[in-house]
Structures are given as structure tokens and as C-alpha cells.
Scaffold this active site. Sequence first.
Site, PDB file in Angstrom:
ATOM      1  NE  ARG A 152     -11.006  -9.662  -2.241  1.00 18.45           N
ATOM      2  CZ  ARG A 152     -11.331  -8.753  -3.158  1.00 18.45           C
ATOM      3  NH1 ARG A 152     -11.644  -9.115  -4.384  1.00 18.45           N
ATOM      4  NH2 ARG A 152     -11.340  -7.465  -2.836  1.00 18.45           N
ATOM      5  CE  LYS A 180      -4.002  -1.811   2.576  1.00 20.01           C
ATOM      6  NZ  LYS A 180      -4.999  -1.585   1.524  1.00 20.01           N
TER       7      LYS A 180
HETATM    8  N1  BES Z   1      -8.272  -3.754   4.297  1.00 16.87           N
HETATM    9  C1  BES Z   1      -8.370  -3.330   2.954  1.00 16.87           C
HETATM   10  C2  BES Z   1      -9.638  -2.538   2.679  1.00 16.87           C
HETATM   11  C3  BES Z   1      -9.679  -1.134   3.186  1.00 16.87           C
HETATM   12  C4  BES Z   1      -8.940  -0.145   2.576  1.00 16.87           C
HETATM   13  C5  BES Z   1     -10.507  -0.806   4.221  1.00 16.87           C
HETATM   14  C6  BES Z   1      -9.024   1.152   3.026  1.00 16.87           C
HETATM   15  C7  BES Z   1     -10.608   0.501   4.665  1.00 16.87           C
HETATM   16  C8  BES Z   1      -9.853   1.486   4.061  1.00 16.87           C
HETATM   17  C9  BES Z   1      -8.361  -4.525   2.026  1.00 16.87           C
HETATM   18  O1  BES Z   1      -7.590  -5.593   2.436  1.00 16.87           O
HETATM   19  C10 BES Z   1      -7.829  -4.049   0.739  1.00 16.87           C
HETATM   20  O2  BES Z   1      -6.679  -3.685   0.697  1.00 16.87           O
HETATM   21  N2  BES Z   1      -8.647  -4.044  -0.306  1.00 16.87           N
HETATM   22  C11 BES Z   1      -8.250  -3.582  -1.582  1.00 16.87           C
HETATM   23  C12 BES Z   1      -8.790  -4.539  -2.600  1.00 16.87           C
HETATM   24  C13 BES Z   1      -8.244  -4.316  -3.982  1.00 16.87           C
HETATM   25  C14 BES Z   1      -6.777  -4.667  -4.017  1.00 16.87           C
HETATM   26  C15 BES Z   1      -9.034  -5.165  -4.940  1.00 16.87           C
HETATM   27  C16 BES Z   1      -8.835  -2.188  -1.780  1.00 16.87           C
HETATM   28  O3  BES Z   1      -9.969  -1.949  -1.326  1.00 16.87           O
HETATM   29  O4  BES Z   1      -8.148  -1.341  -2.323  1.00 16.87           O
HETATM   30 MN    MN Z   2      -5.577  -5.375   1.818  1.00 22.78          MN
END
Ligand code: BES
Ligand code: MN
Length: 498
Positions: free
Chosen positions: A353, A279
Site C-alpha cells: 500500500r 517475515k
Molecule cells: N505481500 C504481502 C501479502 C501476501 C502475504 C501475499 C502472503 C500472499 C501471501 C504483503 O506485503 C504483506 O506482507 N501483507 C501483510 C499485511 C499486514 C502486515 C497488515 C499480511 O498480509 O500479512
Molecule cells: Mn509485505
Amino acid sequence: MEFSIKSGSPEKQRSACVVVGVFEPRKLTLAAELLDNAAHNHLSDIIRRGDMEGKAGSTLLLHNVPGTLCDRVLLVGLGKEKEFGDKAYCDAIRSAVRTLNETGSFDGTVFLTETSVRKRSSAWRVRQATMVAQETVYRFDQFKSKKDKVRRPLRKLTFVIDRRNELAAAEEALHQGQAIAEGMALAKNLANLPGNVCTPAFLAETAQKMASEHKLECQILERDEMTALGMHSLLSVAKGSQQPPKLIVLQHKGGKNDDKPVVLVGKGITFDSGGISLKPAPEMDEMKYDMCGAASVLGTIKAAALMKLPINLTVIVPSSENMPGGAATRPGDIVTSMSGQTIEILNTDAEGRLILCDALTYAARFQPETVIDIATLTGACVIALGHVATGLFANNEALARELVHAGDDAHDRAWQMPLWDDYQELLKSPFADMANIGGRWGGSITAACFLARFTRKYVWAHLDIAGTAWKSGTDKGATGRPVPLLMHYLLKRAGKLD
Ligand code: BES
Ligand code: MN
Ligand code: ZN
């Protein structure tokens, strides 16, 4: 904080502070009028001079009000009477409690619980007031060497209801509110802990302690047991971390032996760096909140145990860290889940997931009545619904309706999103049974569609709490949501709600 219920007249209360409402513009509620009569129009004089218009959120603290037995009177603005609904009521309780806590009242006698709220019973008003009051005084300061102590904090609240024959119901609602508030406090405390403290092992120890305190059954599955079960999707997430993953199972057996359990599955990523699909740096600290699903199901089972809820409830927490170590899963890696379905991991940041799918497959062995998973699953859900509503997906309409209703009742709302087959196509992979991402559009839906492939054997719902589980910015902190929604759902099923 201590709570009690009574019915009575405002001018006769021996209390550090009596709290009554004023509607906009300058309209006294019944309790305020009674005080005003006893005080020979002292309140209406003040209001006429323009010190309290009744605007929502405003407060006015008065001392030495004649004709009363209390030390202070707190007037709370309620906004327009016609618009006095759930939100305005909760806001009024919140500003009352905040003011009491900051102005040196050791106890308060609150008449706002007498004021009618559209479509709500007095039991509802009491339950909600209890939850909101506890929430207002919540602090997370265990890592501050100097705590900002409130000089004379509020210790005791008495809620007044207008009808004596409703005392018993209000008393029960009070206990429910207290138990829910304790569940929320646990959820917030766990979630607010930093990732270096709240690891998968820490969550497992917490569950074990809860089991001995509340007579729950607890089982922790270690990496080798998960390997034996074939949970290679879950395990693939833990590979880049030094922290061993855990699968936590806690059971509250309040129902009959043969009652099928409600199973709650909570995402327990104790820190989500994204893994190799790292990230960006800004706000990455907030990914310590990626275990808010886990925190909420632990909070819920605690509340259920405190209430001795007569149902069987099982919570499952798949827990791991998502880190980019040398052994980490690479984009393009293919894993076989416990269900036998293979997954091409195109983005290691879509890890929620991957741990949930194995936990959901595992859930089937409890022969569940219903399975609900709770997860901070997608940023896309925050784009869709902001920070107000939780995203709700279900493979059963009756369950979706019950959850929406529970959320409305708890003022912890969820909004249903589609789970149509049309979206499933987006998860196609050229090499495996599915990919773990579905592209840019409809991200919270494709995430739910992924989970749906592992929940075909039972009635299931998914709550995406990415936007609702915590607040960012100056009042950064966990919210304890959706413990109220889940508890209202369970209370209703147990026949304990009006
Ligand atoms: N934990 C995150 C989702 C999230 C991001 C929650 C920001 C709250 C604030 C999750 O594991 C994630 O990183 N999801 C990605 C999925 C994508 C790579 C398809 C996302 O939402 O960007
Ligand atoms: Mn994630
Ligand atoms: Zn995540």
C-alpha cells in the site's frame, strides 16, 4: 503452438489425433457419434465394455480406428451433460491437450469446441480453448541445466466449430485467445523469475524492450525524480534495499488522441522480506511473487498491443524490494506521501500500500477514465477467498459489476468485498493522518480502505490477487491471473466481445 479453425466431419480429418467428447454415463457427443458410425460402432463397442465412462478428466487413446483418416482418436470424458459448464469445459480441454502433448501427437483436431457449453458462444469456446491449451503446455525451465523435453511435443491444434457462418467470429476469438495467452506467458515468466534476477531494474529494462518491440511509450522514473515528486511513501520501502526503486510507465495509444486512458497500476515488490517487520522463514521464497501485479499489467499491455486494441491504456508499475538493511524504515517512522497525507508506518511488511498510494496519486496526471490497481496485497485476502477468487474493491458500483462480469467471462473470477467507511476508523493514528495497518481483522478490507484515501479523484477499483496470482506446493508457479480478467474487461470496453 500453432492454431487454426475449421468446420468439418471427424472421420474425414487427416490428423495425428482427432479429439471427441463422451458424457457420463457413456453418452457420445455428436462428433463421437459420427466417428462411431464411420467406424461401424467401434467406439460404442469399446464404451459398452466399460473402458470409458465419460467421467470428467478421464481420457482414452485409441489407435487404428476403422473408417477414419486420422492416426488416433482421443476420447475425453466430459462428466454429466447437465453439469457441463465453464469449469468442466476448461478441464476437458486441459486434459485433452495434456494427453496429446504426452502421447506423441504432433497435431490434434479438437471437436470439443463444437460441444455446447451453457450460455457460451462458439467464439467463447474457441477463445477459452486457445488460452487453456497454451497454459497447459507452459513450462518454466530456463534455470534447469537438463530440461525434461517432451519427446514429440504437440505443435499444432485445430479447433472445429459446427457452423460455417461462425468461422469469422471464431477466427477473431482465436486471435484474442492467442494474444491473451501471450500476455499470460509474459506475466508468468516474469513472476517465476527469482528475486536476484527480477529486480526493479530488470522490470524497467523489460518495459523498455517491450516499448521498442510493440511501439509503446515508456518512461522510467528514478529515485531522484520520485524524490522531487514527493513520493516519500514509495521511497521509504526501498530504503532497506541495495536495489534502486523504479517507477515504470508504459503507454499503448490505440485509441483517439483525446480518449481518456484506462490506467492499470501493478504492485512491483520484487522481493518482500517484510523489512524490519521481518517475515517468518517458511515459504518466504514465495515472496518473489510479490511483483505479480506488475507482471499482470505488463502482460495485459502486451496482449492489448498484440491485438492492436483501439483504446488508450497506461500501465504504471511502482517497483522496489522490501529489505531490512541498516537504512531501512523503522516501525513508527512517519512519512509524507505524494498526496500530502502523512502515514505512520507501524508495520514495514504492509509495504504494498505504501508504494501503491504514491503510484495512484501519480496516476491522476493521466486524466484517467478508470484506474485499476492489481496487487498481491494481503494474506488476509487468501484467508477470505482462498485461491479461487480475486478480491475486488471499488469506489464505483458500475465498474465493480463490469469487472465481476469480465472475470466470469474469462473464467478468472473476482468477488466483491465491502469498502465501507465504517472500516476507515481502523486506520486511525495518534501521530499521523493514518497508520499503514488496521489491525488483525478484515485485513484485506483495511488495506483497500488505505488505498481508497488516495483515489478519491477518479473511478477506481482494486484487485487483491494474493490468493490467485501463483500456486504453492508441488505445482508451484505463477498463474498469469488476472490477465484474462483484465483483457476481457478491456475487450468489452473496446466493443470487441460478443
Ligand atoms: N505481500 C504481502 C501479502 C501476501 C502475504 C501475499 C502472503 C500472499 C501471501 C504483503 O506485503 C504483506 O506482507 N501483507 C501483510 C499485511 C499486514 C502486515 C497488515 C499480511 O498480509 O500479512
Ligand atoms: Mn509485505
Ligand atoms: Zn508485499
